[in-house]
Design an enzyme around this catalytic site. Structure first.
Site, short mmCIF file in Angstrom:
data_model
loop_
_atom_site.label_atom_id
_atom_site.label_comp_id
_atom_site.label_asym_id
_atom_site.label_seq_id
_atom_site.Cartn_x
_atom_site.Cartn_y
_atom_site.Cartn_z
N ALA A 615 0.84 -1.20 0.00
CA ALA A 615 0.00 0.00 0.00
C ALA A 615 0.87 1.25 0.00
CB ALA A 615 -0.92 0.01 1.22
N GLU A 616 0.60 2.15 -0.95
CA GLU A 616 1.25 3.46 -0.97
C GLU A 616 0.22 4.51 -0.59
OE1 GLU A 616 3.98 5.54 -4.27
OE2 GLU A 616 1.83 5.93 -4.51
N ASP A 617 0.32 4.98 0.64
CA ASP A 617 -0.67 5.93 1.15
C ASP A 617 0.04 7.00 1.95
OD1 ASP A 617 -2.94 7.23 2.10
OD2 ASP A 617 -3.15 5.85 3.78
#
Length: 914
Positions: A615-617
């Site tokens: 996840a890229e958040d």
């Protein structure tokens, strides 16, 4: 009799009530009927057998399956485990869990199994059907008419259209077009309606030359014993026998005689019949006999010998004969020409309320953007078997620590042009293996219209970019990477899509509410892209099938989900966050997007247990890597974006002697609860190709601005880069590290600026959109930096530097700018002070014994002075309490003094007990 199939196993069955052979496969969702002379037409029922009654459920008792589904599920489980009390967020998680359950139940009403929603690519798009045809299906609820146009039918909008009333259009908005293969001139149609051909493979080399009737006779002779199929050939023989008894010449002639006929029970009459025929010679005929149970509605009944029934049921279907009747590819090509030949260009034509339009099909697997700016077209990719790519390797085992090499295929070459998949496979993959990485992450692979956007404005989600080669070229890239022991990850962009109407999904069917949100929510505020409608089942099927497609078709090992904040929030993540949990559950949060992410992780891990999701958040949404059953989103890793931002801020705005060691440690350690789930990098592609500057450009670029002392600036930059990468790689606590292609050797050289894609502002030049691999050929700065990075990756492989537990930082001094920490048997000591060297520096340790240096950033092979001979350096502990430890080491931490002649150093020591 139902045929139960799985996703990997093919099941055959002979249905007693249907004289045909059924073939079912989950891989293509097709049912193939093959007409044979095998007959099983007598329906047998047992006497005096009560009908089965379905027991009613007790509403007070909970269903076992329902109970099992809820076992171990706690929608706020991770909040409880972490001791977090926030009523509003807890309520939000419970409501989200209930909505997630309701969504799966709603999907189950339309799908045979919930996971089938991820196999839409087996039905939608253009597929070959074994019954001499091509099937095309697409979803366009706003269209009134649909046809497939291409060079195969001279782009005629009427020749191949969806026909109403023949499954051409359903209530959900799906259009179905059948394209019949063309019978060649002089050829006759098949004798059997369901004659099967093997178009894609060539294993049987064509027709066997045996007549069809002869094959049927051979099949029946092999399957039935003499006389055994008598009742199968004549399904009316049994009722005719009964008719003869009642109405034949020897039967009752009047109603009075009929009424005088004794009505014995059926079993008594059956026993009498058996007694009369007890001396009959043996026969292979089935022992089926007509009896009358004396009921008004019981016209006739048949009882059969159980042993004979078991014998029939145990027979194997004559599958070899079924395969023998199939025709091979050579026979197929002799008799037919494909409706849509391999390499054909095509589009889908719609008639809409706003007029006719042509679109690239949403499920197209190969798309060619038009270089002249006109509408692109899909290409039917169905190469002959001798040309299709055949897989050689299987995916390597997932390592406990990931060392990921991030790549962009287009700029991976050294020439001023777009590099190809083949170039990358032959030249870059061996370099990645030599550099010590165990995974690659590809960006910009999915088809996109504008090359300068790096690949983030995706137009065709099921197609590899034709700029780099064909689908088979990409398969070879993935396969060769697997052969080198490299996992292959894909950066997937499901957070938004290109707004292009001519090649993408925007206004696909002429309406604004097909794939995307309406109104302002349907458009990204700053990027000019479209936002998906995650609450729609058809959109869910499209996105979930897209993930599964890349794994099934191209054997991708994992995904990094790009820019989750763009999809999670209605403000697209462009808001200030204080860390209050209310910000993650207020009116700006898109619940449908969160449910999609949960669904994506749940299905991917269920279908492909070894898959990796990242996840890229930028907002660090709570529970990213928590199990879905405990209220999380189910990711395996999350990206710590703050690390790179910290290094960039220090390099650009803070003098070297003012760097805060406490800030560096706290940023790298991140959230201790999820430290083992963290993916870190000193810099990725954002610093190189997204309008910024790579760290090498920042550090080495200063040398060009100075008339003197440029060599000292380069040496300092080299030392800083090594220190940054070392501490980022080893201190973060995470088991995943990433580096962008070329940064391992300080690309580019000092005289060049950042990577720049061809665009109007640079007259569409490719001069800066490449990688200068030739920098590694000469001994110097770039080779020194690469040698260090290579040994650092080797440290992760051989010494398990990042797969062990969390590091223990036991020495942190902002004044001396020295950091020391222990991870497993390794001791890391780093001196960040730009001017001060320490001939004798005390560092505490808990274990007494000898410590051997195994990596020293000041080594000559890394471009250092070599003040410490690592091969001869063996340090023994001293009994002295330092840093709260019982023992200490007295280490030399060198640094050359001087305003413009500064150097940082670090050593890694391995513990050897006494």
């Amino acid at each position: 009799m139902a045929s139960v199939v799985s996703s990997t196993k093919i099941s055959f069955s002979i249905c007693p009530s249907e004289p045909s052979l059924h073939f079912l496969s989950h891989s293509n969702f097709q049912s193939i009927n093959f007409r044979t002379k095998i007959r099983l037409t007598v329906k047998c029922t047992a006497t005096n057998q009560p009908s089965q009654q379905h027991s009613k459920k007790d509403p007070k008792k909970k269903d076992k399956n329902e109970e099992g589904d809820e076992k171990g599920v706690n929608p706020v489980g991770f909040l409880t485990r972490l001791g977090i009390t926030h009523k509003q967020f807890a309520v939000f998680l419970r409501e989200r869990h209930k909505a997630f359950k309701d969504l799966k139940e709603e999907i189950f009403k339309r799908q045979f199994m919930v996971k089938d929603i991820a196999y839409g690519f087996e039905l939608l798009g253009l597929h070959r059907h074994p019954e001499h045809r091509m099937d095309f299906m697409d979803w366009a609820p706003g269209a009134r008419y649909c046809s497939l146009v291409g060079d195969f039918n001279d782009w005629s909008p009427t020749e191949n259209s969806a026909r109403e009333g023949l499954l051409g259009h359903d209530d959900y908005g799906y259009w179905f077009v059948v394209l019949e293969d063309k019978l060649r001139e002089g050829e006759e149609p098949d004798e059997l309606y369901f004659q099967q051909y093997n178009y894609m493979e060539d294993y049987d080399k064509g027709d066997s030359g045996v007549d069809i009737e002869e094959i049927f006779q051979k099949a029946n002779d092999d399957y039935w014993e003499p006389g055994e199929d008598e009742y199968m050939k004549n399904r009316f023989k049994v009722p005719a026998k009964l008719y003869e008894q009642l109405f034949g010449p020897n039967g009752p002639q009047t109603l009075e005689e009929l009424e005088e006929t004794p009505l014995e029970d059926g079993q008594t009459r059956y026993e009498k019949w058996k007694e009369q025929h007890k001396d009959d010679p043996p026969s292979n005929l089935p022992s089926m006999h007509v009896i009358d149970q004396g009921k008004e509605y019981d016209i006739f009944n048949v009882v059969s010998d159980p042993a004979w029934l078991e014998k029939i049921r145990s027979k194997e279907p004559p599958l070899p004969y079924w395969l023998e009747i199939r025709k091979g590819r050579k026979a197929w090509l002799k008799k037919y020409s494909p409706a849509v030949p391999h390499g054909s260009k095509y589009r889908v034509y719609f008639n809409t309320p706003s007029g006719p339009l042509e679109r690239v099909p949403a499920w197209a697997t190969y798309v060619q953007p038009d270089p002249d700016g006109k509408q692109a077209y899909a290409i039917h990719w169905e190469p002959p078997p001798e040309c299709a790519y055949k897989w050689k390797y299987t995916s390597p085992k997932v390592s406990k620590s990931l060392r990921i090499y991030e790549c962009h295929v287009g700029i991976s070459g050294s020439e001023p042009k777009i590099a190809s998949f083949s170039d990358f496979t032959e030249k870059v993959l061996p370099h990645i293996k030599e550099a010590g990485y165990n995974a690659i992450q590809l960006i910009g692979v999915v088809e996109h219209k504008d090359y300068y956007t790096v690949g983030y404005r995706v137009t065709n989600f099921f197609a590899v970019s034709s700029r780099y080669g064909t689908p088979d070229d990409f398969k070879r890239l993935v396969d060769e990477a697997h052969g080198l022991g490299l996992l292959v990850f894909l950066e997937i962009v499901h957070s938004y899509a290109a707004a292009d109407e001519m090649v993408g999904l925007s206004l696909f069917d002429g309406s604004n509410d097909c794939y995307f949100q309406t109104g302002k929510r349907g458009h990204h505020k700053f990027w000019g892209t479209r936002m998906f409608k995650y609450g729609d089942q058809e959109v869910l099927q499209f996105l979930l099938s897209n993930l599964n497609w890349w794994v099934v078709e191209y054997q991708i090992d994992g995904f990094q989900f790009h820019s989750l904040s763009s999809m999670i929030y209605t403000h697209n993540g462009f808001a200030s966050f204080t860390g209050d949990l209310e910000e993650y559950c207020n009116q700006y949060v898109d619940k449908d997007a969160l449910q999609y992410l949960m669904f994506a992780n749940e299905l991917l891990h269920a279908i492909h247990p070894n898959i990796i999701t990242i996840a890229e958040d930028a907002t660090s949404y709570p529970g990213l890597c928590e199990p879905i059953s405990q209220g999380g989103l189910g990711f395996d890793y999350y990206v710590n974006l703050s690390v790179s931002e910290m290094w960039l801020s220090l390099l650009q705005t803070v003098p070297g002697h003012e760097w805060s060691m406490s800030k560096i440690v706290s940023t790298l350690m991140g959230n201790k609860h999820y430290a083992d789930k963290m993916l870190v990098y000193a810099e990725n592609h954002n610093q190189s190709i997204s309008g910024g500057q790579s760290f090498a450009e920042i550090l080495f670029g200063e040398a060009n601005k100075q008339s003197s002392g440029s060599e000292a600036v380069v040496l300092r930059g080299l030392a800083v880069l090594k220190m940054m990468r070392l501490i980022t790689f080893t201190l973060s606590g995470g088991h995943a590290y990433l580096n962008f292609m070329g940064n391992e050797f300080g690309h580019p050289k000092a005289s060049l600026c950042l990577v720049e894609f061809p665009m109007q502002s640079n007259n569409f030049s490719y001069s800066l959109a490449n990688r200068q691999w030739d920098l590694l050929a000469n001994v110097g700065l770039h080779q020194h930096l690469f040698s260090f990075d290579k040994d650092l990756m080797s440290l992760g492989e051989n010494q398990k530097a990042i797969s062990r537990g969390l590091p223990n930082v036991h020495h942190l001094d902002d004044t001396t700018m020295v950091i020391a920490y222990i991870r497993g048997p390794l001791l890391f000591v780093l001196n960040f002070h730009p001017t001060d060297s320490y001939p004798t520096y005390n560092v505490g340790v808990e274990e007494a014994g000898e410590y051997q240096i195994i990596l020293n950033t000041d080594d000559e092979k890394y471009g250092g002075e070599g003040l410490i001979d690592a091969g001869k350096y063996l340090q023994r502990t001293v009994v002295r309490r330092v840093d709260g430890c019982r023992y200490c080491l007295q280490l030399q931490l060198p640094s050359r003094s001087g305003l413009d002649d500064e150097k940082l150093s670090a050593v890694i020591l391995q513990f050897w007990p006494d």
